[in-house]
Design a protein around this motif. Structure first.
Motif, PDB file in Angstrom:
ATOM      1  N   SER A  32      -9.441  15.385-101.247  1.00  0.00           N
ATOM      2  CA  SER A  32      -9.170  15.683-102.617  1.00  0.00           C
ATOM      3  C   SER A  32      -7.712  16.015-103.149  1.00  0.00           C
ATOM      4  O   SER A  32      -7.186  16.341-102.441  1.00  0.00           O
ATOM      5  N   LYS A  39     -13.786   4.551-107.792  1.00  0.00           N
ATOM      6  CA  LYS A  39     -15.140   5.015-107.548  1.00  0.00           C
ATOM      7  C   LYS A  39     -15.171   5.811-106.020  1.00  0.00           C
ATOM      8  O   LYS A  39     -14.377   5.205-105.148  1.00  0.00           O
ATOM      9  N   LEU A  40     -16.018   6.700-106.026  1.00  0.00           N
ATOM     10  CA  LEU A  40     -16.312   7.167-104.809  1.00  0.00           C
ATOM     11  C   LEU A  40     -16.497   6.273-103.570  1.00  0.00           C
ATOM     12  O   LEU A  40     -15.722   6.447-102.587  1.00  0.00           O
ATOM     13  N   ASP A  72     -19.116  13.391-104.887  1.00  0.00           N
ATOM     14  CA  ASP A  72     -18.188  12.977-105.894  1.00  0.00           C
ATOM     15  C   ASP A  72     -17.389  14.074-106.707  1.00  0.00           C
ATOM     16  O   ASP A  72     -16.219  14.211-106.777  1.00  0.00           O
ATOM     17  N   ARG A  76     -13.475  15.587-106.669  1.00  0.00           N
ATOM     18  CA  ARG A  76     -12.518  15.519-108.050  1.00  0.00           C
ATOM     19  C   ARG A  76     -11.740  16.689-108.328  1.00  0.00           C
ATOM     20  O   ARG A  76     -10.921  17.006-108.685  1.00  0.00           O
TER      21      ARG A  76
END
Length: 76
Positions: A32, A39-40, A72, A76
């Motif tokens: 991260s 997109k994941l 997800d 982020r």
């Protein structure tokens, strides 16, 4: 409301990753933040089968979808 069928630990097991709390924390720290435009399931740290599993679970809104969303958000 029913509790989730799966946990973040079981998702990591399903993906073949270290599912201990320490393993999950290390994975999230290492990968991260994931860029907002990726997109994941498209992240470059997944192998082909892991990415396909994540995409399929989201597309089908399967039992795993809530936990995939949680992962997800963590990245982020």
């Amino acid at each position: 409301m029913y509790p989730p069928t799966h946990s973040i630990h079981s998702l990591f097991d399903q993906l073949g990753l270290d599912s201990s709390q320490q393993g999950i924390n290390e994975f999230v720290s290492k990968h991260s933040p994931l860029a907002a435009d990726i997109k994941l399931h498209q992240a470059d740290f997944w192998n082909t089968s892991q990415g396909a599993f994540l995409q399929q679970m989201m597309n089908e809104d399967a039992d795993w979808a809530e936990i995939v969303d949680e992962l997800d958000a963590m990245l982020r």
